[in-house]
Write a protein that holds these residues in place. Structure first.
Motif, PDB file in Angstrom:
ATOM      1  N   GLY A 185       0.838  -1.220   0.191  1.00  0.00           N
ATOM      2  CA  GLY A 185       0.127  -0.042   0.087  1.00  0.00           C
ATOM      3  C   GLY A 185       0.623   1.350  -0.011  1.00  0.00           C
ATOM      4  O   GLY A 185       1.997   1.452  -0.546  1.00  0.00           O
ATOM      5  N   GLU A 186       0.242   2.336   0.461  1.00  0.00           N
ATOM      6  CA  GLU A 186       0.946   3.699   0.743  1.00  0.00           C
ATOM      7  C   GLU A 186       2.354   3.443   1.415  1.00  0.00           C
ATOM      8  O   GLU A 186       3.166   4.244   0.908  1.00  0.00           O
ATOM      9  CB  GLU A 186       0.139   4.538   1.480  1.00  0.00           C
ATOM     10  N   LEU A 187       2.463   2.533   2.345  1.00  0.00           N
ATOM     11  CA  LEU A 187       3.770   2.324   2.889  1.00  0.00           C
ATOM     12  C   LEU A 187       4.787   1.875   1.943  1.00  0.00           C
ATOM     13  O   LEU A 187       5.813   2.578   2.201  1.00  0.00           O
ATOM     14  CB  LEU A 187       3.561   1.523   4.290  1.00  0.00           C
ATOM     15  N   LEU A 188       4.352   1.242   1.013  1.00  0.00           N
ATOM     16  CA  LEU A 188       5.402   0.863  -0.035  1.00  0.00           C
ATOM     17  C   LEU A 188       5.944   2.146  -0.859  1.00  0.00           C
ATOM     18  O   LEU A 188       7.065   2.356  -1.304  1.00  0.00           O
ATOM     19  CB  LEU A 188       4.933  -0.576  -0.693  1.00  0.00           C
ATOM     20  N   VAL A 189       4.731   2.727  -1.426  1.00  0.00           N
ATOM     21  CA  VAL A 189       4.957   3.879  -2.274  1.00  0.00           C
ATOM     22  C   VAL A 189       5.682   4.863  -1.739  1.00  0.00           C
ATOM     23  O   VAL A 189       6.708   5.329  -2.397  1.00  0.00           O
ATOM     24  CB  VAL A 189       3.359   4.263  -2.718  1.00  0.00           C
ATOM     25  N   ASP A 190       5.582   5.255  -0.639  1.00  0.00           N
ATOM     26  CA  ASP A 190       6.175   6.035   0.168  1.00  0.00           C
ATOM     27  C   ASP A 190       7.775   5.718   0.699  1.00  0.00           C
ATOM     28  O   ASP A 190       8.408   6.365   1.073  1.00  0.00           O
ATOM     29  CB  ASP A 190       5.533   6.492   1.716  1.00  0.00           C
ATOM     30  N   ASN A 191       7.957   4.294   0.962  1.00  0.00           N
ATOM     31  CA  ASN A 191       9.103   3.894   1.147  1.00  0.00           C
ATOM     32  C   ASN A 191       9.722   2.873   0.197  1.00  0.00           C
ATOM     33  O   ASN A 191       9.839   1.546   0.642  1.00  0.00           O
ATOM     34  CB  ASN A 191       8.993   3.035   2.552  1.00  0.00           C
ATOM     35  N   PRO A 192       9.876   3.267  -0.926  1.00  0.00           N
ATOM     36  CA  PRO A 192      10.468   2.257  -1.927  1.00  0.00           C
ATOM     37  C   PRO A 192      11.721   1.568  -1.884  1.00  0.00           C
ATOM     38  O   PRO A 192      11.988   0.564  -2.264  1.00  0.00           O
ATOM     39  CB  PRO A 192      10.475   3.075  -3.422  1.00  0.00           C
TER      40      PRO A 192
END
Length: 503
Positions: A327-334
């Motif tokens: 989710g957003e956690l992945l997009v924000d922490n590539p």
């Protein structure tokens, strides 16, 4: 270790439960035919009977299998598990020499495969060798019963993976390992939806599966992840992966889940025809095999906003278990590869926040490398901790991958170990020295570069490697130098070599 208190005792139990709960739901969808869960359960005992009665396969025996994904391949894997035997997945791109090495390691009772792959064995492999067609032409015998002694810690498959020796080793995985893989994934997805306030989907997923059955990315969903949640698995036609075919199948079958390697997802999300296909059914885009680039992170968040991205870090030795981020956690922490999965423990073998080797312990851990106790002892301790050979650090509670201990090259999701190619190069009398490194590639992630000290031509270097190694291991680039850089202690300085080549 942390385990689920309520769990299936083995893989056939997972499939039998799926056939009862999702009887008429399509299970395996290939271009020319498909089977429901009930039809699969009805057919598997007949295939098992042929393996048992004609080829003498019984509990603990190995059955080597080679070929592209097919309905026959899938049912053969199930039949092997049904008998309490162990499937040996030979890489479908291997040369005859590489296949012979795999057979020598596993010592299977029979080899079953497609003619195109079997024809590479120009020498007698020393065991019965038959095609899928020959096996399935003999169906009709009395059905073989499920092995009554089958247990969750019994081995079910040998998956080949390389290491510092450069020769493939057979990671032996268990029924427990794959059952836990499925249950951990299902639990993680449900918990993630609950915490995010999303509704749980009312129908089972439909997945477009591109992982080959000799990889954990293929055999894991086939034998465990799919049946555990009633998934329909759609398979593309044989041949080179085509993004247009992928998009067309997504629209045709209402695919809810994509999985693959970052290079495939980049090609899909960049494709000019993407807007022409209905991909609104997509709920999840999962990937692994290589870290996510910043470009992929941006595309995942904008091109198909309704699909939730998810990335996992694991390997054959852990049935794909390790860490996960979504989710957003992945997009924000590539740059991150996430938190430990519910049943996994992950630690970095270092002090404080320093970079160290990543170790994983979980119920999906492998038993060891088949027939190689020394290699097993080098990476797996008595408490079940597996040293992955990858380096990382923990930042903010999340694991960050820093480097690979063995300089592994990842080309389109395929792991390539330079030492295997270097060993082959060193066998040529006209090659005085050689080193292999990975170089960036827009679509594949990396390609193989051979740096050699030799009077040969680039074509001759490639031809020499291609005689014994699979095509994806043949260097795409060859550079010639007068000498390779070494330290005072005789260690090859690959980082210096990369810098000198502009890498």
């Amino acid at each position: 270790m942390t385990v689920f208190a309520r769990r299936h005792p083995h893989l056939p139990a997972v499939l039998l439960a799926a056939a009862e709960q999702h009887s008429d739901r399509p299970y395996l969808v290939f271009p020319d035919r498909q089977l429901t869960y009930k039809e699969a359960v009805d057919r598997i005992p007949a295939v098992a009977a042929v393996l048992r009665d004609v080829y003498g396969v019984g509990r603990g025996d190995r059955v080597a299998v080679v070929g592209p994904n097919s309905l026959e391949y899938a049912l053969t894997l199930w039949a092997v598990a049904w008998l309490g035997a162990i499937s040996v997945g030979l890489n479908g791109w291997w040369t005859g020499a590489e296949m012979r090495h795999g057979l020598a390691v596993a010592q299977p009772r029979v080899l079953v495969g497609e003619p195109r792959q079997l024809d590479r064995l120009t020498e007698d492999p020393g065991l019965p060798t038959v095609t899928f067609g020959e096996v399935f032409s003999q169906l009709g015998r009395a059905a073989a019963p499920l092995d009554p002694e089958l247990g969750e810690d019994d081995p079910v498959a040998i998956l080949f993976t390389s290491g510092t020796t450069g020769r493939p080793k057979g990671a032996t995985i268990t029924h427990r390992g794959l059952v836990n893989f499925a249950q951990d994934s299902q639990f993680r997805g449900a918990a993630d939806a609950l915490l995010a306030g999303r509704e749980t989907p009312s129908s089972p997923p439909v997945s477009l599966l591109v992982g080959p059955f000799f990889h954990i990315s293929g055999i894991g969903p086939l034998l465990a992840g799919g049946p555990f949640n009633g998934m329909t698995m759609v398979f593309p036609p044989r041949g080179r992966w085509d993004p247009l075919v992928h998009l067309s199948l997504t629209a045709r079958y209402g695919v809810t889940q994509w999985s693959g390697v970052p290079t495939q997802l980049l090609r899909l999300l960049r494709h000019p025809a993407l807007a022409s296909y209905d991909v609104s059914t997509l709920r999840t885009i999962g990937f692994g095999g290589a870290p996510m680039s910043s470009e992929l992170a941006a595309l995942l968040g904008s091109v198909i906003p309704g699909a939730r991205p998810a990335m996992g870090f694991g390997m054959s030795e852990t049935c794909g278990q390790g860490t996960n981020i979504a989710g957003e956690l992945l997009v924000d922490n590539p740059q991150s590869i996430g938190y430990a999965t519910p049943t996994s423990e992950v630690r970095v073998l270092s002090e404080g926040d320093e970079v160290g080797e990543i170790a994983i312990r979980c119920p999906s851990g492998f038993l060891g490398y088949w027939g190689d106790p020394a290699a097993t002892a080098a990476v797996l301790d008595a408490d079940g901790w597996y040293r992955t050979g990858d380096y990382g650090r923990i930042l903010g509670g999340m694991l960050q991958l820093e480097s690979r201990l063995r300089d592994m090259i990842i080309r389109g999701g395929e792991n390539i170990y330079p030492i295997e190619i270097e060993n082959r190069l060193s066998e040529h009398p006209a090659i005085l020295d050689a080193a292999v490194i990975g170089v960036p590639h827009d679509d594949l992630g990396q390609e193989v570069l051979a740096v050699v000290v030799s009077s040969l031509s680039a074509r001759e270097v490639r031809e020499w490697v291609g005689l014994t190694l699979a095509p994806y291991k043949v260097p795409a680039h060859v550079r010639f130098v007068d000498a390779l850089p070494y330290s005072a202690t005789g260690k090859l300085l690959k980082r210096e070599l990369e810098r000198s080549l502009g890498g």
